[in-house]
Write a protein that holds these residues in place. Sequence first.
Motif, PDB file in Angstrom:
ATOM      1  N   HIS A  17       0.796  -1.042  -0.048  1.00 49.08           N
ATOM      2  CA  HIS A  17       0.045  -0.293   0.042  1.00 49.08           C
ATOM      3  C   HIS A  17       0.938   1.110   0.033  1.00 49.08           C
ATOM      4  O   HIS A  17       0.424   2.332  -0.165  1.00 49.08           O
ATOM      5  CB  HIS A  17      -0.972   0.016   1.175  1.00 49.08           C
ATOM      6  N   ARG A  18       2.067   1.265   0.525  1.00 50.52           N
ATOM      7  CA  ARG A  18       2.968   2.441   0.207  1.00 50.52           C
ATOM      8  C   ARG A  18       3.587   2.545  -0.996  1.00 50.52           C
ATOM      9  O   ARG A  18       4.577   3.370  -1.260  1.00 50.52           O
ATOM     10  CB  ARG A  18       3.905   2.385   1.213  1.00 50.52           C
ATOM     11  N   GLY A  19       3.442   1.333  -2.198  1.00 47.24           N
ATOM     12  CA  GLY A  19       4.127   1.578  -3.279  1.00 47.24           C
ATOM     13  C   GLY A  19       5.257   0.827  -3.311  1.00 47.24           C
ATOM     14  O   GLY A  19       6.325   0.682  -4.315  1.00 47.24           O
ATOM     15  N   LYS A  20       6.033   0.045  -2.219  1.00 51.14           N
ATOM     16  CA  LYS A  20       7.106  -0.310  -2.195  1.00 51.14           C
ATOM     17  C   LYS A  20       7.076  -2.188  -2.729  1.00 51.14           C
ATOM     18  O   LYS A  20       5.900  -2.680  -2.399  1.00 51.14           O
ATOM     19  CB  LYS A  20       7.719  -0.814  -0.688  1.00 51.14           C
ATOM     20  N   SER A  21       7.981  -2.443  -3.653  1.00 48.63           N
ATOM     21  CA  SER A  21       8.012  -3.778  -4.326  1.00 48.63           C
ATOM     22  C   SER A  21       8.526  -4.805  -3.386  1.00 48.63           C
ATOM     23  O   SER A  21       9.486  -4.722  -2.463  1.00 48.63           O
ATOM     24  CB  SER A  21       8.863  -3.654  -5.311  1.00 48.63           C
ATOM     25  N   HIS A  22       7.866  -6.238  -3.189  1.00 46.12           N
ATOM     26  CA  HIS A  22       8.167  -7.172  -2.540  1.00 46.12           C
ATOM     27  C   HIS A  22       8.082  -8.473  -3.233  1.00 46.12           C
ATOM     28  O   HIS A  22       7.144  -8.461  -4.485  1.00 46.12           O
ATOM     29  CB  HIS A  22       7.123  -7.375  -1.449  1.00 46.12           C
ATOM     30  N   ARG A  23       8.780  -9.418  -2.959  1.00 49.03           N
ATOM     31  CA  ARG A  23       8.484 -10.781  -3.568  1.00 49.03           C
ATOM     32  C   ARG A  23       8.376 -11.903  -2.380  1.00 49.03           C
ATOM     33  O   ARG A  23       9.206 -11.625  -1.369  1.00 49.03           O
ATOM     34  CB  ARG A  23       9.944 -11.029  -4.520  1.00 49.03           C
ATOM     35  N   PHE A  24       7.768 -12.951  -2.980  1.00 50.83           N
ATOM     36  CA  PHE A  24       7.648 -13.964  -1.983  1.00 50.83           C
ATOM     37  C   PHE A  24       7.448 -15.421  -3.033  1.00 50.83           C
ATOM     38  O   PHE A  24       7.050 -15.186  -3.969  1.00 50.83           O
ATOM     39  CB  PHE A  24       6.431 -13.867  -0.912  1.00 50.83           C
ATOM     40  N   LYS A  25       7.677 -16.470  -2.257  1.00 48.86           N
ATOM     41  CA  LYS A  25       7.460 -17.679  -2.896  1.00 48.86           C
ATOM     42  C   LYS A  25       6.478 -18.516  -2.222  1.00 48.86           C
ATOM     43  O   LYS A  25       6.393 -18.508  -1.139  1.00 48.86           O
ATOM     44  CB  LYS A  25       8.745 -18.490  -2.863  1.00 48.86           C
ATOM     45  N   ASN A  26       5.318 -18.880  -2.948  1.00 50.72           N
ATOM     46  CA  ASN A  26       4.173 -19.863  -2.397  1.00 50.72           C
ATOM     47  C   ASN A  26       4.770 -20.977  -1.600  1.00 50.72           C
ATOM     48  O   ASN A  26       5.790 -21.638  -2.043  1.00 50.72           O
ATOM     49  CB  ASN A  26       3.116 -20.038  -3.300  1.00 50.72           C
ATOM     50  N   ARG A  27       4.321 -21.176  -0.330  1.00 49.63           N
ATOM     51  CA  ARG A  27       4.920 -22.393   0.245  1.00 49.63           C
ATOM     52  C   ARG A  27       4.323 -23.564  -0.240  1.00 49.63           C
ATOM     53  O   ARG A  27       4.954 -24.738  -0.050  1.00 49.63           O
ATOM     54  CB  ARG A  27       4.404 -22.074   2.002  1.00 49.63           C
ATOM     55  N   HIS A  28       2.997 -23.702  -0.577  1.00 50.95           N
ATOM     56  CA  HIS A  28       2.275 -24.837  -1.022  1.00 50.95           C
ATOM     57  C   HIS A  28       2.504 -24.980  -2.387  1.00 50.95           C
ATOM     58  O   HIS A  28       2.096 -24.109  -3.211  1.00 50.95           O
ATOM     59  CB  HIS A  28       1.106 -25.058  -0.485  1.00 50.95           C
ATOM     60  N   PRO A  29       2.887 -26.398  -2.832  1.00 54.65           N
ATOM     61  CA  PRO A  29       3.091 -26.260  -4.640  1.00 54.65           C
ATOM     62  C   PRO A  29       1.445 -26.269  -5.021  1.00 54.65           C
ATOM     63  O   PRO A  29       0.453 -26.602  -4.405  1.00 54.65           O
ATOM     64  CB  PRO A  29       3.653 -27.549  -4.600  1.00 54.65           C
ATOM     65  N   TYR A  30       1.235 -25.827  -6.427  1.00 58.03           N
ATOM     66  CA  TYR A  30      -0.029 -26.081  -6.952  1.00 58.03           C
ATOM     67  C   TYR A  30       0.027 -26.792  -8.154  1.00 58.03           C
ATOM     68  O   TYR A  30       0.943 -26.882  -8.758  1.00 58.03           O
ATOM     69  CB  TYR A  30      -0.396 -24.543  -7.382  1.00 58.03           C
ATOM     70  N   SER A  31      -0.804 -27.789  -8.550  1.00 64.81           N
ATOM     71  CA  SER A  31      -0.902 -28.495  -9.395  1.00 64.81           C
ATOM     72  C   SER A  31      -1.840 -27.820 -10.316  1.00 64.81           C
ATOM     73  O   SER A  31      -2.947 -27.259 -10.040  1.00 64.81           O
ATOM     74  CB  SER A  31      -1.514 -29.978  -9.131  1.00 64.81           C
ATOM     75  N   ARG A  49       6.309  -9.557   4.913  1.00 71.67           N
ATOM     76  CA  ARG A  49       6.858 -10.846   4.731  1.00 71.67           C
ATOM     77  C   ARG A  49       5.961 -12.005   4.778  1.00 71.67           C
ATOM     78  O   ARG A  49       5.865 -13.049   4.024  1.00 71.67           O
ATOM     79  CB  ARG A  49       8.171 -11.272   5.612  1.00 71.67           C
ATOM     80  N   ILE A  50       4.682 -11.617   5.234  1.00 72.19           N
ATOM     81  CA  ILE A  50       3.671 -12.638   5.413  1.00 72.19           C
ATOM     82  C   ILE A  50       2.545 -12.232   4.237  1.00 72.19           C
ATOM     83  O   ILE A  50       1.893 -11.431   4.556  1.00 72.19           O
ATOM     84  CB  ILE A  50       2.977 -12.356   7.014  1.00 72.19           C
ATOM     85  N   ALA A  51       2.774 -13.125   3.198  1.00 70.82           N
ATOM     86  CA  ALA A  51       2.019 -12.842   2.093  1.00 70.82           C
ATOM     87  C   ALA A  51       1.588 -14.281   1.646  1.00 70.82           C
ATOM     88  O   ALA A  51       2.519 -15.214   1.733  1.00 70.82           O
ATOM     89  CB  ALA A  51       2.656 -11.885   0.995  1.00 70.82           C
ATOM     90  N   MET A  52       0.533 -14.310   0.861  1.00 72.57           N
ATOM     91  CA  MET A  52       0.096 -15.616   0.242  1.00 72.57           C
ATOM     92  C   MET A  52      -0.751 -15.216  -1.017  1.00 72.57           C
ATOM     93  O   MET A  52      -1.421 -14.194  -1.285  1.00 72.57           O
ATOM     94  CB  MET A  52      -0.577 -16.166   1.139  1.00 72.57           C
ATOM     95  N   LEU A  53      -1.026 -16.375  -2.006  1.00 73.30           N
ATOM     96  CA  LEU A  53      -1.947 -16.110  -2.748  1.00 73.30           C
ATOM     97  C   LEU A  53      -3.305 -16.062  -2.217  1.00 73.30           C
ATOM     98  O   LEU A  53      -3.491 -17.000  -1.207  1.00 73.30           O
ATOM     99  CB  LEU A  53      -1.624 -17.167  -3.788  1.00 73.30           C
ATOM    100  N   SER A  54      -4.139 -15.121  -2.706  1.00 71.33           N
ATOM    101  CA  SER A  54      -5.603 -15.298  -2.165  1.00 71.33           C
ATOM    102  C   SER A  54      -6.394 -16.221  -2.668  1.00 71.33           C
ATOM    103  O   SER A  54      -7.244 -15.979  -3.789  1.00 71.33           O
ATOM    104  CB  SER A  54      -6.084 -13.685  -2.371  1.00 71.33           C
ATOM    105  N   THR A  55      -6.224 -17.335  -2.205  1.00 74.09           N
ATOM    106  CA  THR A  55      -7.176 -18.659  -2.565  1.00 74.09           C
ATOM    107  C   THR A  55      -7.619 -19.307  -1.622  1.00 74.09           C
ATOM    108  O   THR A  55      -7.155 -19.132  -0.473  1.00 74.09           O
ATOM    109  CB  THR A  55      -6.262 -19.595  -3.594  1.00 74.09           C
ATOM    110  N   VAL A  56      -8.770 -20.189  -1.566  1.00 75.05           N
ATOM    111  CA  VAL A  56      -9.175 -20.627  -0.427  1.00 75.05           C
ATOM    112  C   VAL A  56      -8.300 -21.926  -0.073  1.00 75.05           C
ATOM    113  O   VAL A  56      -8.296 -22.045   1.178  1.00 75.05           O
ATOM    114  CB  VAL A  56     -10.615 -21.333  -0.743  1.00 75.05           C
TER     115      VAL A  56
END
Length: 145
Positions: free
Chosen positions: A69-83, A104-111
């Motif tokens: 929300h401040r415009g700063k760029s971040h990267r993360f790798k999802n912890r659970h693999p997807y098929s 640092r606490i970020a995730m894909l927005s999926t159920v």
Amino acid sequence: MTIRLKAFVYACAFTALSGFLFYTSGSDLFNSLRIAMDGLKTEGRVVTVDRVYRSGQDNFYLEIRFSDHRGKSHRFKNRHPYSYLFAPEADDRVTVRYWRNDTRIAMLSTVWESFFGPLLSLLMAVFFSWMAVEEYKKVLTGKDR
């Protein structure tokens, strides 16, 4: 191997496995709830896709870049693999949820990522705890039921 020793080894293994599952799924669920209550939603882009072939299926780990929300760029790798039927590609857009106070606490927005996966792991932890109790009963009584 005697029944008591065998049951004790199984009981220790089930206890260790259930403890690991309680810890990992509990922390995942806690972070998911924290993000759901005080998190923000944004759009991210897939940077890289790591394809891992395991157990007869392709799994994909996505590295995702998003701006907070401040415009700063971040990267993360999802912890659970997807098929996927079709592999996601770099530059695909995805919805990301992150905690406003710690990006640092970020995730894909999926159920699956948010709730279903951690709840399924907690259910497995309860099952392995029950198995450990049953094995400890065998250790105490000295007989195989």
